[in-house]
Motif scaffolding. Structure first.
Motif, PDB file in Angstrom:
ATOM      1  N   ILE A  51      14.305 -39.997   4.486  1.00 57.19           N
ATOM      2  CA  ILE A  51      14.674 -40.749   3.284  1.00 57.19           C
ATOM      3  C   ILE A  51      14.798 -39.809   2.090  1.00 57.19           C
ATOM      4  O   ILE A  51      15.692 -39.966   1.250  1.00 57.19           O
ATOM      5  N   ALA A  86      14.183 -45.876   8.594  1.00 53.07           N
ATOM      6  CA  ALA A  86      14.483 -44.664   7.814  1.00 53.07           C
ATOM      7  C   ALA A  86      15.883 -44.162   8.125  1.00 53.07           C
ATOM      8  O   ALA A  86      16.610 -43.714   7.227  1.00 53.07           O
ATOM      9  N   SER A 136      18.767 -43.806   5.287  1.00 52.85           N
ATOM     10  CA  SER A 136      19.362 -42.498   5.065  1.00 52.85           C
ATOM     11  C   SER A 136      20.869 -42.529   5.311  1.00 52.85           C
ATOM     12  O   SER A 136      21.648 -41.912   4.564  1.00 52.85           O
TER      13      SER A 136
END
Lengths: 130, 89
Positions: A16, B5, B9
């Motif tokens: 992230i 995640a 992303s």
């Protein structure tokens, strides 16, 4: 068991963070007002983002396959070496083409050679060809 | 957690690529477009790394390395062309 949960959290954090830094770099490139300002975003934030993402990938394959691999570090090293070089060349191109800049951008292109300041590109004075 | 995640992303990188395409089409001068292309290849390397994580294979890292090298060389070549009007002097 908790070992793997912690590692998964670390990998998710790096993924992230990489995506966020990449996005911030592109946002700076799209949003800022000047070519010399726009150069800051991709050269710093995007390089950091891709480094975070490759660290996440390296950790993931280290955990799943049991042994570390140097391949992702190779890409990271290559990008960290080449990003400043291409940024320097881009800045030099911008100075050469005498792009417009806003008043807050400081610095004058004093360090350019004579043949690099001009209306249009000048061929090399050595007359090596043609 | 890793699935989530990966999706977050992927969304961030796709937004970054959209902003790059905006700068590539709008960019007032040639170095702006060149900077947008330079950022686009770095973001495509990130996309390839995400694909490798998603499919759980390491085949795609060679492709990422190739894209890194060719992107750098093409950026330097176009910069030299804009600087000197010639690539190999």
């Amino acid at each position: 068991m908790t070992h793997y949960v912690i590692l998964e959290g670390v990998i998710a954090f790096f993924l992230i963070a990489g995506g966020a830094f990449t996005f911030i770099g592109s946002l700076g490139m799209a949003h800022l007002r000047d070519f010399y300002m726009r150069l800051h975003g991709p050269t710093k934030a995007t390089t950091l983002g891709i480094g975070c993402m490759l660290i996440a990938s390296m950790l993931y394959f280290w955990v799943t396959e049991g042994k570390p691999d140097i391949q992702e570090m190779l890409i990271t090293l290559f990008l960290f070496i080449t990003a400043p070089v291409s940024a320097h060349l881009l800045a030099k191109t911008g100075l050469h083409m005498q792009l417009m800049h806003v008043d807050k951008t400081r610095g004058k292109p004093l360090e350019l050679y004579e043949e690099e300041v001009g209306e249009k590109p000048v061929p090399h004075p050595d007359k090596g060809h043609g | 957690m890793l699935d989530m995640a990966l999706w977050i992303s992927l969304a961030l990188i796709l937004m970054a690529l959209t902003l790059n395409v905006y700068r590539l089409t709008v960019g007032p001068d040639m170095p702006d477009r060149l900077l947008a292309l330079d950022t686009m290849y770095v973001n495509s390397i990130a996309l390839i790394v995400l694909l490798g994580l998603w499919l759980n294979t390491k085949v795609y890292f060679e492709a990422a390395l190739l894209i890194a090298m060719l992107g750098f060389i093409s950026t330097v070549a176009v910069c030299k062309y804009l600087l000197r009007g010639d690539i190999i002097e």
